[in-house]
Scaffold this motif. Structure first.
Motif, PDB file in Angstrom:
ATOM      1  N   LYS A   2      32.227 -29.291   2.425  1.00 20.55           N
ATOM      2  CA  LYS A   2      33.076 -28.213   2.938  1.00 20.55           C
ATOM      3  C   LYS A   2      33.262 -28.358   4.437  1.00 20.55           C
ATOM      4  O   LYS A   2      32.565 -29.130   5.094  1.00 20.55           O
ATOM      5  CB  LYS A   2      32.508 -26.847   2.589  1.00 20.55           C
ATOM      6  N   VAL A   3      34.220 -27.626   4.951  1.00 19.44           N
ATOM      7  CA  VAL A   3      34.453 -27.551   6.394  1.00 19.44           C
ATOM      8  C   VAL A   3      34.464 -26.071   6.760  1.00 19.44           C
ATOM      9  O   VAL A   3      35.015 -25.240   6.029  1.00 19.44           O
ATOM     10  CB  VAL A   3      35.763 -28.266   6.811  1.00 19.44           C
ATOM     11  N   GLU A   4      33.794 -25.760   7.876  1.00 18.71           N
ATOM     12  CA  GLU A   4      33.687 -24.386   8.344  1.00 18.71           C
ATOM     13  C   GLU A   4      34.223 -24.303   9.767  1.00 18.71           C
ATOM     14  O   GLU A   4      33.884 -25.131  10.609  1.00 18.71           O
ATOM     15  CB  GLU A   4      32.225 -23.934   8.329  1.00 18.71           C
ATOM     16  N   SER A  45      36.301 -21.118   5.806  1.00 13.16           N
ATOM     17  CA  SER A  45      35.677 -22.268   5.147  1.00 13.16           C
ATOM     18  C   SER A  45      36.479 -22.726   3.941  1.00 13.16           C
ATOM     19  O   SER A  45      37.064 -21.910   3.225  1.00 13.16           O
ATOM     20  CB  SER A  45      34.270 -21.909   4.645  1.00 13.16           C
ATOM     21  N   MET A  58      40.565 -33.651   2.841  1.00 12.97           N
ATOM     22  CA  MET A  58      39.878 -32.796   3.805  1.00 12.97           C
ATOM     23  C   MET A  58      39.852 -33.453   5.179  1.00 12.97           C
ATOM     24  O   MET A  58      40.162 -32.817   6.184  1.00 12.97           O
ATOM     25  CB  MET A  58      38.458 -32.479   3.336  1.00 12.97           C
ATOM     26  N   TRP A  59      39.535 -34.737   5.230  1.00 11.27           N
ATOM     27  CA  TRP A  59      39.474 -35.416   6.522  1.00 11.27           C
ATOM     28  C   TRP A  59      40.859 -35.595   7.142  1.00 11.27           C
ATOM     29  O   TRP A  59      41.008 -35.521   8.357  1.00 11.27           O
ATOM     30  CB  TRP A  59      38.722 -36.743   6.422  1.00 11.27           C
ATOM     31  N   ILE A  62      41.400 -32.219   8.711  1.00 12.50           N
ATOM     32  CA  ILE A  62      40.530 -32.032   9.873  1.00 12.50           C
ATOM     33  C   ILE A  62      41.081 -32.807  11.064  1.00 12.50           C
ATOM     34  O   ILE A  62      41.193 -32.282  12.179  1.00 12.50           O
ATOM     35  CB  ILE A  62      39.081 -32.459   9.561  1.00 12.50           C
ATOM     36  N   CYS A  78      33.987 -26.282  14.488  1.00 13.05           N
ATOM     37  CA  CYS A  78      34.541 -26.906  13.286  1.00 13.05           C
ATOM     38  C   CYS A  78      33.469 -27.887  12.813  1.00 13.05           C
ATOM     39  O   CYS A  78      33.189 -28.886  13.485  1.00 13.05           O
ATOM     40  CB  CYS A  78      35.851 -27.624  13.573  1.00 13.05           C
ATOM     41  N   PHE A  80      31.824 -30.114   9.540  1.00  9.02           N
ATOM     42  CA  PHE A  80      31.945 -30.694   8.201  1.00  9.02           C
ATOM     43  C   PHE A  80      30.548 -30.735   7.595  1.00  9.02           C
ATOM     44  O   PHE A  80      29.607 -31.208   8.229  1.00  9.02           O
ATOM     45  CB  PHE A  80      32.525 -32.112   8.274  1.00  9.02           C
ATOM     46  N   GLU A  87      25.335 -32.012   8.371  1.00  8.60           N
ATOM     47  CA  GLU A  87      26.437 -31.397   9.099  1.00  8.60           C
ATOM     48  C   GLU A  87      26.923 -32.299  10.218  1.00  8.60           C
ATOM     49  O   GLU A  87      26.135 -32.981  10.867  1.00  8.60           O
ATOM     50  CB  GLU A  87      25.994 -30.058   9.700  1.00  8.60           C
TER      51      GLU A  87
END
Length: 102
Positions: A2-4, A45, A58-59, A62, A78, A80, A87
């Motif tokens: 996930k990404v937050e 997220s 996702m990347w 990002i 941010c 990942f 992380e």
């Protein structure tokens, strides 16, 4: 995985944006790529949906955010988070992406 992301409300306002606009813009891109929004409170997220292209998508998103001046100005964090719970602070590495644009 996930990404937050979190955002600096003062920076958001001073740059002429609203947090709602930022969340909607980012959500549209991530959800449009098959990723699931799992939080949209203080932290925005997204997590993978189990698709074979989720990691790449996702990347891609990002990196697109890290190329965006508005994101760099407004984001506070941010991160990942990989499947093994490791992380990566990607916002702190934005200068590398920005340098490639120059």
């Amino acid at each position: 995985m996930k990404v937050e992301m979190t955002f600096n409300n003062a920076a958001v306002s001073s740059n002429g944006y609203t947090i709602t606009d930022i969340y909607q813009t980012i959500k549209k891109a991530f959800i449009g790529s098959g990723l699931k929004c799992c939080s949209e409170d203080d932290t925005l997220s997204f997590e993978d949906g189990g698709g074979e292209k989720d990691y790449a998508n996702m990347w891609k998103l990002i990196l697109s955010l890290l190329r965006s001046p508005w994101f760099i100005k407004c984001a506070s964090s941010c991160v990942f988070v990989d499947d093994d719970d490791s992380e990566e602070d990607v916002l702190s590495q934005a200068w590398k992406v920005q340098k490639q644009l120059a």
